[in-house]
Design an enzyme around this catalytic site. Structure first.
Site, PDB file in Angstrom:
ATOM      1  N   ASP A  31      52.171  39.664  59.537  1.00  0.00           N
ATOM      2  CA  ASP A  31      52.853  39.040  60.341  1.00  0.00           C
ATOM      3  C   ASP A  31      54.327  39.451  59.711  1.00  0.00           C
ATOM      4  O   ASP A  31      54.236  39.682  58.355  1.00  0.00           O
ATOM      5  CB  ASP A  31      52.691  37.447  60.187  1.00  0.00           C
ATOM      6  CG  ASP A  31      53.450  36.582  60.968  1.00  0.00           C
ATOM      7  OD1 ASP A  31      54.029  37.129  62.188  1.00  0.00           O
ATOM      8  OD2 ASP A  31      54.185  35.548  60.422  1.00  0.00           O
ATOM      9  N   ASP A  33      57.867  37.444  60.130  1.00  0.00           N
ATOM     10  CA  ASP A  33      58.649  36.059  60.086  1.00  0.00           C
ATOM     11  C   ASP A  33      57.717  35.220  59.000  1.00  0.00           C
ATOM     12  O   ASP A  33      56.822  34.851  59.393  1.00  0.00           O
ATOM     13  CB  ASP A  33      59.001  35.440  61.466  1.00  0.00           C
ATOM     14  CG  ASP A  33      59.922  36.341  62.171  1.00  0.00           C
ATOM     15  OD1 ASP A  33      60.782  36.570  61.853  1.00  0.00           O
ATOM     16  OD2 ASP A  33      59.595  36.079  63.339  1.00  0.00           O
ATOM     17  N   ASP A 230      51.326  33.601  57.650  1.00  0.00           N
ATOM     18  CA  ASP A 230      51.797  32.380  56.996  1.00  0.00           C
ATOM     19  C   ASP A 230      51.635  31.185  57.763  1.00  0.00           C
ATOM     20  O   ASP A 230      51.744  30.038  57.478  1.00  0.00           O
ATOM     21  CB  ASP A 230      53.534  32.346  56.770  1.00  0.00           C
ATOM     22  CG  ASP A 230      54.252  32.474  57.987  1.00  0.00           C
ATOM     23  OD1 ASP A 230      53.850  33.205  58.949  1.00  0.00           O
ATOM     24  OD2 ASP A 230      55.140  31.375  58.065  1.00  0.00           O
TER      25      ASP A 230
END
Length: 352
Positions: A31, A33, A230
């Protein structure tokens, strides 16, 4: 691998690994961001860790639910940050939703575009024609993240089209997006506006749903992928749905309290403070006694309706305490979410 990870049935503790994750898996599906960068800046240690993983032979692919930017722009941004990347290394929810639409509509179909350039380019790559108005005779409407400048009138345009009964697609439904200034509203928040206005329900392509996993596999050819993210409800659940392993890094929206309370589909295989976790073996979490679990010098258990953690030895790593706490919490919760009080335990680890 060690530990007792249980795949799609959920796991009762984080797993350990005898070798570095960058050696155990051929491809990292990262990922962006909150993992590689936040806003325009690299997350601490991300550049160095990814460089080392790549030098060791791990293929790095960047998988993002953010449909705003094109893969080329994302790759250029990564390269500027010190993480060399090409457009082919980037997979976006815009690409996944464009493929989904193209599978269901004839070539050359007009699609009302509510979003940014990344979605526009992805539609054209699939032979679809983006249009700007519900009055441009579209065959469908697609909604993707348009950035902080998305005008209210664009949401109204989507609502007009959906209310007429046109098929409605969304790149993703993340309610929030991390930025350099904090957590902002994501595409999911804009989708909710149209949903409330129309009562409609979009077909969604992005993580954690199968169209995004399919797009990623098709574009990377990964044989032993490791999802790195995250967010529990997109990255980790997406790995769960795809039947692959995952690494949660604590540099984005998920804190330890949320991790401890995770339901089975949100429980990662591995946990690390940041992307340096790719470069080292992951410590094993072992059962110390009935209901108690040990990792490193920490032992975690449940007592009096609360999670308890105790440490012995020098140079204790708080993250080992987190791993032990996960085992205690997830075992107690079973197939549900853990509602135990974790305040004192987190305080003991210095994480409150």
């Amino acid at each position: 691998m060690t530990g007792i990870g249980q795949g799609r049935q959920g796991r009762t503790r984080p797993s350990g690994s005898a070798v570095a994750l960058s050696e155990a898996y051929d491809t990292a599906l990262l990922d962006l961001d909150g993992v590689v960068y936040a806003g325009g800046d690299a997350i601490p240690y991300a550049v160095e860790a990814l460089g080392a993983a790549r030098a060791g032979g791990m293929h790095l692919a960047y998988v993002t639910n953010n449909a705003l930017r094109t893969p080329q722009v994302v790759a250029e941004h990564l390269t500027e940050l010190g993480v060399p990347a090409e457009a082919g290394d980037v997979i976006t929810s815009a690409q996944a939703v464009a493929r989904l639409i193209a599978d269901e509509l004839p070539p050359g179909s007009r699609v009302l575009l509510i979003g940014g350039e990344g979605l526009r380019v992805a539609l054209r790559e699939r032979g679809l024609v983006p249009v700007e108005s519900a009055d441009d005779d579209p065959a469908a409407v697609v909604q993707g993240y348009g950035g902080p400048e998305l005008a209210w009138g664009r949401l109204a345009e989507a609502s007009y089209a959906v209310a007429r009964g046109l098929p409605w697609y969304a790149s993703n439904t993340d309610l929030t997006v991390p930025t350099a200034r904090g957590i902002g509203p994501g595409n999911g928040a804009a989708v909710e506006v149209v949903r409330i206005a129309t009562g409609g329900e979009p077909k969604v392509a992005g993580k954690p749903l199968p169209p995004m996993h399919r797009e990623t596999v098709l574009r990377t050819g990964a044989e032993r992928p490791l999802v790195v993210g995250d967010r529990l409800d997109t990255d980790i659940e997406g790995a769960f749905n795809g039947g692959v392993d995952s690494l949660l890094v604590l540099t984005g929206v998920t804190d330890v309290a949320r991790l401890l309370a995770a339901v089975p589909e949100h429980r990662p295989t591995f946990v690390s403070a940041d992307l340096r976790g790719l470069l080292v073996p992951q410590p094993e979490v072992a059962e110390a006694a009935e209901g108690a679990f040990r990792c490193g010098g920490w032992t975690a258990s449940v007592s009096g309706g609360a999670l308890v953690v105790e440490g012995a030895g020098e140079a204790l790593d708080p993250l080992d305490g987190v791993r032990a706490l996960c085992a205690a919490a997830w075992t107690e919760a079973g197939t549900g979410a853990c509602g135990l009080d974790a305040g004192k335990a987190l305080g003991r680890l210095g994480l409150r």
